[in-house]
Design a protein around this motif. Sequence first.
Motif, short mmCIF file in Angstrom:
data_model
loop_
_atom_site.label_atom_id
_atom_site.label_comp_id
_atom_site.label_asym_id
_atom_site.label_seq_id
_atom_site.Cartn_x
_atom_site.Cartn_y
_atom_site.Cartn_z
N TRP A 152 0.68 -1.10 -0.07
CA TRP A 152 0.14 0.20 -0.09
C TRP A 152 0.66 1.26 0.13
N VAL A 153 1.69 1.28 0.89
CA VAL A 153 2.74 2.37 0.86
C VAL A 153 3.61 2.58 -0.25
N HIS A 173 10.21 10.97 -1.68
CA HIS A 173 8.75 11.47 -1.53
C HIS A 173 8.68 12.74 -2.39
N GLU A 174 8.02 12.56 -3.58
CA GLU A 174 7.99 13.62 -4.56
C GLU A 174 9.37 14.20 -5.11
N TYR A 227 9.07 10.76 8.28
CA TYR A 227 8.47 9.76 7.65
C TYR A 227 8.91 8.45 8.14
N SER A 284 5.73 6.17 8.57
CA SER A 284 4.92 6.00 7.31
C SER A 284 4.64 4.80 6.73
N LYS A 311 3.12 1.80 -3.24
CA LYS A 311 2.38 2.28 -4.32
C LYS A 311 1.68 3.63 -4.41
N LYS A 312 1.88 4.17 -3.30
CA LYS A 312 1.32 5.56 -3.24
C LYS A 312 2.21 6.40 -4.20
N PRO A 313 1.35 7.30 -4.80
CA PRO A 313 1.80 8.07 -5.99
C PRO A 313 2.87 9.04 -5.65
N GLN A 314 2.86 9.50 -4.38
CA GLN A 314 3.74 10.43 -3.69
C GLN A 314 5.09 9.70 -3.72
N PHE A 315 5.05 8.59 -3.43
CA PHE A 315 6.77 7.85 -3.16
C PHE A 315 7.02 7.02 -4.20
N SER A 316 8.37 7.10 -4.47
CA SER A 316 8.94 6.42 -5.42
C SER A 316 10.18 5.77 -5.07
#
Length: 394
Positions: free
Chosen positions: A191-192, A258-259, A314, A317, A194-199
């Motif tokens: 879940w974490v 994060h972004e 974080y 998180s 695949k969050k769009p703000q994380f890469s």
Amino acid sequence: MQLIEITEKRTKKLFHKVPHLIYKDDPNWACPLEGMVESIFEPQKNPSFKRGEAIRWVLLGADGNPVGRIAAFYNLDKAKIFEQPTGGCGFFECVDNQEAANMLFDAARDWLKSKGMEAMDGPVNFGENYMNWGLLADGYIPQGFGMPYNPPYYVQLFENYGFQVYFKQFSYHLDTTLPELPDRFWKVAEWVAKKPQFSFKHFSWKEKEKFIDDFAYIYDSAWRFHEHFKPIDKDDLKDFIYTAKSLIEEEFIWFAYHEGEPIAVFVMMPDFNQILAKLNGRITMWNLPKVMWLKWRKTMTRTRSLIIGIVPRYQRSGIEAAMFWHLRPVMYRKPWFTEMELSWAGDFNPKIVALYESVGGKRMKTHYTMRYLFDRNKPFTRAPIISPEQAKKS
């Protein structure tokens, strides 16, 4: 007994001979590569010399054979972050003889005093603390690459001289052949992740300069709140990466963003000690084929995590779980790695201790970082515990 300063080829050979005498009957010991040890004491290879110095001695017994060794060093940038300027001693090896140990400790103390130091930590490294750092006090089993190993009686030698525990370092082992972590852990991790703000990206030699910068940013951000914070020296980091280049697997080192801003790093390496144990301290043109054959035969079945760093805001998180989620398929492709060593977590940092335990790690080893105050009347103060409130200030 006679102390001899290490100055040329003959005395360097004596320096490296000492551990072979100490551990000749100990199957748990893996002889470090002599070349890697020597590079620590070469100013052109060790950036710590930019603001510091180092010296080494070997101690000879009455029969002329070596019975001990020690190194002393200081880095002014690190020495002055403490209440009293603090240098270090390390690469200590000695027979079970307190008089011999005292002569070695005295030599280190007196030299450091002459350089303006008021205390010494030991046994530590002349460089960053993820290598050659700490006195083994519990867990006399094969050590991970870069983690010190010593006989049990060393603790008594240090304590009898007057060293006290400044902090403890815990190493955890994770058996990757056992049933996996709970499904809930992996659901949260996915879940974490695949969050769009994380890469997430693993290390690549093609982008090594960017990753070195990202590592330094994360490290400094993660530790800035600590009372004795000292920014990492990028030259130290580059030196380690190039020294260990043949051991680095790109997919064992993960960064989280994060972004686009680096926020976490996890660094793991194959445990080269499993090969070093068969090399007697040297890689030569004669045994290099053996090294390659041992790697091909998947002799390295353990990995060692050198560091996990997370920017404080974080740390709750789930980002560490997300990095494990990305590492998971890598380990599936390399099933010969059956054990992971998570080292090391300082007792001053309960968050990292809790993290290693939360992923199923079992505490297997304890090392001590010890401190000796030159003024024997000065009260001794242990390393402060990092509180959640301190971490939130970052």
